[in-house]
Design an enzyme around this catalytic site. Structure first.
Site, PDB file in Angstrom:
ATOM      1  CB  SER A 119      -8.349  -0.471  -3.733  1.00  4.41           C
ATOM      2  OG  SER A 119      -7.086  -0.092  -2.630  1.00  4.41           O
ATOM      3  NE  ARG A 172      -4.133  -1.616   1.710  1.00  5.70           N
ATOM      4  CZ  ARG A 172      -5.137  -2.192   3.359  1.00  5.70           C
ATOM      5  NH1 ARG A 172      -4.867  -1.904   4.159  1.00  5.70           N
ATOM      6  NH2 ARG A 172      -6.031  -2.784   2.688  1.00  5.70           N
ATOM      7  CG  ASP A 198      -4.540  -2.193  -3.533  1.00  3.48           C
ATOM      8  OD1 ASP A 198      -4.881  -3.189  -3.333  1.00  3.48           O
ATOM      9  OD2 ASP A 198      -4.810  -1.708  -2.634  1.00  3.48           O
ATOM     10  CE1 TYR A 237      -4.095  -4.931   4.190  1.00  2.44           C
ATOM     11  CE2 TYR A 237      -2.265  -3.641   3.997  1.00  2.44           C
ATOM     12  CZ  TYR A 237      -2.743  -4.187   3.639  1.00  2.44           C
ATOM     13  OH  TYR A 237      -3.044  -5.002   2.610  1.00  2.44           O
ATOM     14  CD  GLN A 252      -3.430   5.872  -4.081  1.00  2.00           C
ATOM     15  OE1 GLN A 252      -2.395   6.247  -4.640  1.00  2.00           O
ATOM     16  NE2 GLN A 252      -3.394   5.418  -2.631  1.00  2.00           N
TER      17      GLN A 252
END
Ligand code: NAD
Length: 372
Positions: free
Chosen positions: A132, A121, A129, A229, A126
């Protein structure tokens, strides 16, 4: 560079790892794309659309033959990869903490498993991912599904026959899915509150116009938490959280739970006694049901009714929005491989930060630090 994509074989999986859009983009980088017949059907992408984009459409074994890279939503069994080049990469989700045997089989077969769930992350990753992109859609679908199961309306309505009260929605776990759940419930006109263990989410909840409900007497996780997290919370925190939730939940009509801890079973957030305190007709959507569940008694793909409260949750929520979920998943995979594309070599060459994070197997061994 031959990239192959198989039809997903997991029960109920309707997504696909490549779309005509990403076929064109990979082709522009110089890759050849082969897609198994029917791979996109469940996501409303006909074979013809892949052909028009420049892909070869063939049987599974033919598509995989000579592949350097295989893309998947859920990693295929090793048997389906027969004929791929020795050491071929497979970029997909592996659910590595729970699928030890599959990871071992990849190592044994000499393939390089690249687990998209282990994407770090960090800002530059991004756009790569998949957790997400899929969680965002899942948060949206959870609210719509709960709204559908709820025998009342979400917005306040003033009608000639009287007033309909706005639904009260409580979102537990405000990561990517939780934020989208808050936004969706707000758009539908509900009164929304939300909680998390990470203090950084308080502001995010407020910025969406919802009310934060937080444990105050015991410290949670300051700021974002490691890599965004959460961790398992102390017994003291869990007790304080249970008390807070008990008093709040009895007044809620809809609860959406999304709490996850990487590599651990989902934390239990709602007990049977708390369910019993809710009004009959209330609905709980447990987005963590496939990871063990946040809610006592929840069961994947089933409507469990306890104390008059409906408890629901899908084993795979994103698959219920197959077309959008596939489009985003396919872009995540393209963003990942293209970021590392070496034009001279005509193939992607991963760097250490991302490569070592996502690589589960290499040279016949399991190499991921998180697994060994
Ligand atoms: P997740 O799916 O791991 O967990 C969902 C949420 O549950 C998290 O917010 C977590 O804090 C919460 N949670 C865990 N235990 C809980 C408990 N006992 N009670 C209440 N809540 C609990 O998280 P996620 O959705 O993947 O995202 C977490 C964070 O990481 C977000 O801030 C997100 O913006 C960030 N993120 C950053 C990147 C990136 O920079 N590349 C990518 C993905 C996510």
């Amino acid at each position: 560079m031959r990239i192959a994509v198989l039809k997903e074989r997991a029960p109920g999986e309707s997504r696909v790892a490549i779309t005509p859009e990403t076929v064109k983009k990979f082709t522009a980088l110089g890759a050849t794309i082969a897609v198994e017949e029917g791979a996109g059907h469940a996501a409303s992408i006909p074979d013809e659309a892949y052909r028009e984009a420049g892909a070869e459409v063939a049987t599974g074994p033919k598509a995989v033959e000579g592949a350097d890279i295989v893309l998947g939503v859920q990693a295929p069994d090793v048997a389906a990869l027969a004929g791929a080049k020795p050491g071929a990469w497979v970029a997909a989700t592996f659910d590595p903490f729970r699928n030890g045997e599959l990871v071992e089989a990849y190592a044994k077969a000499g393939f390089e498993a690249l687990s998209m769930e282990f994407m770090p992350r960090i800002t530059r990753a991004q756009s790569m991912d998949v957790l997400s992109s899929q969680s965002n859609l899942a948060g949206y679908k959870a609210v719509l599904t709960a709204a559908n199961e709820y025998g009342r309306a979400f917005p306040m309505m003033m009608t000639a026959a009287g007033t309909v009260q706005a639904a009260k929605v409580f979102v537990m776990g405000v990561g990517v899915a939780g934020l989208q759940a808050i936004a969706t419930a707000k758009r539908l006109g509900a009164q929304v509150s939300a909680t998390d263990v990470r203090s950084a989410t308080k502001e995010q909840i407020q910025s969406l116009g919802a009310k934060p409900v937080f444990v105050e007497e015991v410290a949670g996780i300051e700021g974002e938490g490691s890599g965004g997290y959460a961790a398992e919370m102390s017994e003291e925190y869990q007790k304080a959280q249970a008390e807070l939730v008990s008093s709040h939940i009895a007044k809620q009509d809809i609860v959406i739970t999304t709490a996850l801890i990487p590599g651990r079973p989902a934390p239990r957030l709602i007990s049977d006694a708390q369910i019993a305190s809710m009004k009959p007709g209330s609905v709980i959507f447990d987005l963590a049901v496939a990871q063990g569940g946040n809610v006592e008694g929840s069961s994947p793909d089933e409507t469990v009714v306890k104390h008059g409260v409906k408890i629901i949750g899908f084993s795979n929520t994103a698959t219920h929005l197959a077309a959008d979920a596939s489009a985003l998943f396919a872009r995540n995979l393209f963003n990942f491989l293209s970021a590392f594309w070496d034009n001279e070599a005509g193939k992607p060459i991963l760097d250490d930060e991302i490569g070592n994070a996502v690589r589960l197997t290499q040279g016949g061994k399991v190499v991921s630090e998180r697994l060994t």
